[in-house]
Design a protein around this motif. Structure first.
Motif, PDB file in Angstrom:
ATOM      1  N   UNK A 111       0.839  -1.198   0.000  1.00  0.00           N
ATOM      2  CA  UNK A 111       0.000   0.000   0.000  1.00  0.00           C
ATOM      3  C   UNK A 111       0.880   1.257   0.000  1.00  0.00           C
ATOM      4  N   UNK A 112       0.383   2.288  -0.673  1.00  0.00           N
ATOM      5  CA  UNK A 112       1.102   3.551  -0.700  1.00  0.00           C
ATOM      6  C   UNK A 112       0.955   4.267   0.643  1.00  0.00           C
ATOM      7  N   UNK A 113       2.049   4.825   1.130  1.00  0.00           N
ATOM      8  CA  UNK A 113       2.044   5.592   2.379  1.00  0.00           C
ATOM      9  C   UNK A 113       2.171   7.068   2.024  1.00  0.00           C
ATOM     10  N   UNK A 114       1.218   7.872   2.446  1.00  0.00           N
ATOM     11  CA  UNK A 114       1.262   9.313   2.204  1.00  0.00           C
ATOM     12  C   UNK A 114       1.636  10.030   3.497  1.00  0.00           C
ATOM     13  N   UNK A 115       2.586  10.939   3.410  1.00  0.00           N
ATOM     14  CA  UNK A 115       3.036  11.697   4.578  1.00  0.00           C
ATOM     15  C   UNK A 115       2.403  13.085   4.556  1.00  0.00           C
ATOM     16  N   UNK A 116       1.947  13.523   5.716  1.00  0.00           N
ATOM     17  CA  UNK A 116       1.284  14.813   5.828  1.00  0.00           C
ATOM     18  C   UNK A 116       2.297  15.953   5.746  1.00  0.00           C
ATOM     19  N   UNK A 117       2.023  16.921   4.899  1.00  0.00           N
ATOM     20  CA  UNK A 117       2.902  18.079   4.781  1.00  0.00           C
ATOM     21  C   UNK A 117       2.672  19.008   5.980  1.00  0.00           C
ATOM     22  N   UNK A 118       3.732  19.509   6.627  1.00  0.00           N
ATOM     23  CA  UNK A 118       3.562  20.383   7.797  1.00  0.00           C
ATOM     24  C   UNK A 118       2.951  21.730   7.423  1.00  0.00           C
ATOM     25  N   UNK A 119       2.405  22.384   8.436  1.00  0.00           N
ATOM     26  CA  UNK A 119       1.830  23.718   8.245  1.00  0.00           C
ATOM     27  C   UNK A 119       2.915  24.680   7.768  1.00  0.00           C
ATOM     28  N   UNK A 120       2.614  25.450   6.746  1.00  0.00           N
ATOM     29  CA  UNK A 120       3.607  26.332   6.125  1.00  0.00           C
ATOM     30  C   UNK A 120       4.138  27.379   7.106  1.00  0.00           C
ATOM     31  N   UNK A 121       3.252  27.934   7.944  1.00  0.00           N
ATOM     32  CA  UNK A 121       3.679  28.968   8.894  1.00  0.00           C
ATOM     33  C   UNK A 121       4.620  28.382   9.941  1.00  0.00           C
ATOM     34  N   UNK A 122       4.300  27.175  10.427  1.00  0.00           N
ATOM     35  CA  UNK A 122       5.149  26.537  11.422  1.00  0.00           C
ATOM     36  C   UNK A 122       6.500  26.158  10.816  1.00  0.00           C
ATOM     37  N   UNK A 123       6.480  25.723   9.571  1.00  0.00           N
ATOM     38  CA  UNK A 123       7.731  25.382   8.890  1.00  0.00           C
ATOM     39  C   UNK A 123       8.608  26.620   8.728  1.00  0.00           C
ATOM     40  N   UNK A 124       7.982  27.754   8.437  1.00  0.00           N
ATOM     41  CA  UNK A 124       8.735  28.994   8.280  1.00  0.00           C
ATOM     42  C   UNK A 124       9.375  29.411   9.602  1.00  0.00           C
ATOM     43  N   UNK A 125       8.660  29.230  10.715  1.00  0.00           N
ATOM     44  CA  UNK A 125       9.205  29.549  12.040  1.00  0.00           C
ATOM     45  C   UNK A 125      10.414  28.668  12.333  1.00  0.00           C
ATOM     46  N   UNK A 126      10.283  27.387  12.003  1.00  0.00           N
ATOM     47  CA  UNK A 126      11.391  26.461  12.233  1.00  0.00           C
ATOM     48  C   UNK A 126      12.612  26.855  11.408  1.00  0.00           C
ATOM     49  N   UNK A 127      12.389  27.191  10.162  1.00  0.00           N
ATOM     50  CA  UNK A 127      13.507  27.570   9.297  1.00  0.00           C
ATOM     51  C   UNK A 127      14.207  28.813   9.822  1.00  0.00           C
ATOM     52  N   UNK A 128      13.456  29.731  10.419  1.00  0.00           N
ATOM     53  CA  UNK A 128      14.061  30.945  10.963  1.00  0.00           C
ATOM     54  C   UNK A 128      14.966  30.628  12.142  1.00  0.00           C
ATOM     55  N   UNK A 129      14.491  29.771  13.074  1.00  0.00           N
ATOM     56  CA  UNK A 129      15.338  29.500  14.227  1.00  0.00           C
ATOM     57  C   UNK A 129      16.547  28.640  13.862  1.00  0.00           C
ATOM     58  N   UNK A 130      16.408  27.818  12.835  1.00  0.00           N
ATOM     59  CA  UNK A 130      17.574  27.061  12.368  1.00  0.00           C
ATOM     60  C   UNK A 130      18.622  28.014  11.802  1.00  0.00           C
TER      61      UNK A 130
END
Length: 203
Positions: A111-130
């Protein structure tokens, strides 16, 4: 030398995570990291594994830099961890975002496994602190340059690894940093590698 000689930030570690879960064990992990002069790759993976870091990693950067300044026996391990952090692609949301771009079949069922894409705003926050975390490391470029004059070839090699990993960020500081690096008494192999880095940045 023990971790108590390098005070940790006053944070609630239970609200942070490393690559293996809740970060409540971070103080003990850092104690182990600095109590042994031999490279400890197992501990390093808690803070940077397969190109990803957790929220706890950003909080330990001042601690790691303090260890390097002290010249502790664990300096090589710490420099290697700093290099890995500079190479990191992002945090857990970045990893989830990458998985969302691929499709995998579940073993056994097909069976195909689909992964949920994270919330764009939360991803942007993470990228900033990285980015901010990496910038905090690069702000100590002259500290790493000074390590190139260390009597230990392992320290010199590890420091060179940090400088090479932060190459893009170092370009902005090159006018100040370059003279000091060029005058550092490092061995021939490290000198050749460093000259290639400098030539690529200034050519």
């Amino acid at each position: 030398m023990t971790g108590s000689e390098f005070p940790l930030p006053d944070v609630d570690w239970s609200r942070l995570r490393h690559n293996y879960g809740e970060a409540t064990d971070v103080p003990a992990l850092l104690e182990r990291l600095v109590s042994d002069g031999d490279p400890d790759f197992e501990i390093a993976q808690y803070f940077c594994h397969q190109g990803h870091v957790g929220t706890a990693t950003r909080e330990i950067v001042p601690f790691l830099l303090a260890v390097v300044r002290s010249g502790a026996p664990s300096t090589v391990s710490v420099l290697q961890l700093l290099e890995a952090i500079l190479h990191a692609e992002g945090g857990p949301l970045e990893a989830a975002n990458a998985l969302a771009n691929v499709r995998l079949r579940r073993p056994g069922t097909g069976e195909w496994v689909d992964f949920t894409r994270p919330d764009a705003a939360e991803l942007d926050i993470e990228r900033r602190w990285v980015r901010e975390m990496k910038r905090a490391i690069l702000s100590e470029s002259l500290l790493f340059a000074s390590c190139l004059a260390d009597t230990s070839p392992d320290v010199r090699a590890a420091a060179l690894g940090v400088l090479a990993a932060g190459f893009a960020g170092l370009l902005q500081e090159m006018p100040t940093l370059e003279p000091e690096i060029r005058q550092a008494p490092i061995d021939a192999a490290a000198r050749m590698k460093l000259e290639r880095i400098l030539a690529a940045g200034t050519g």
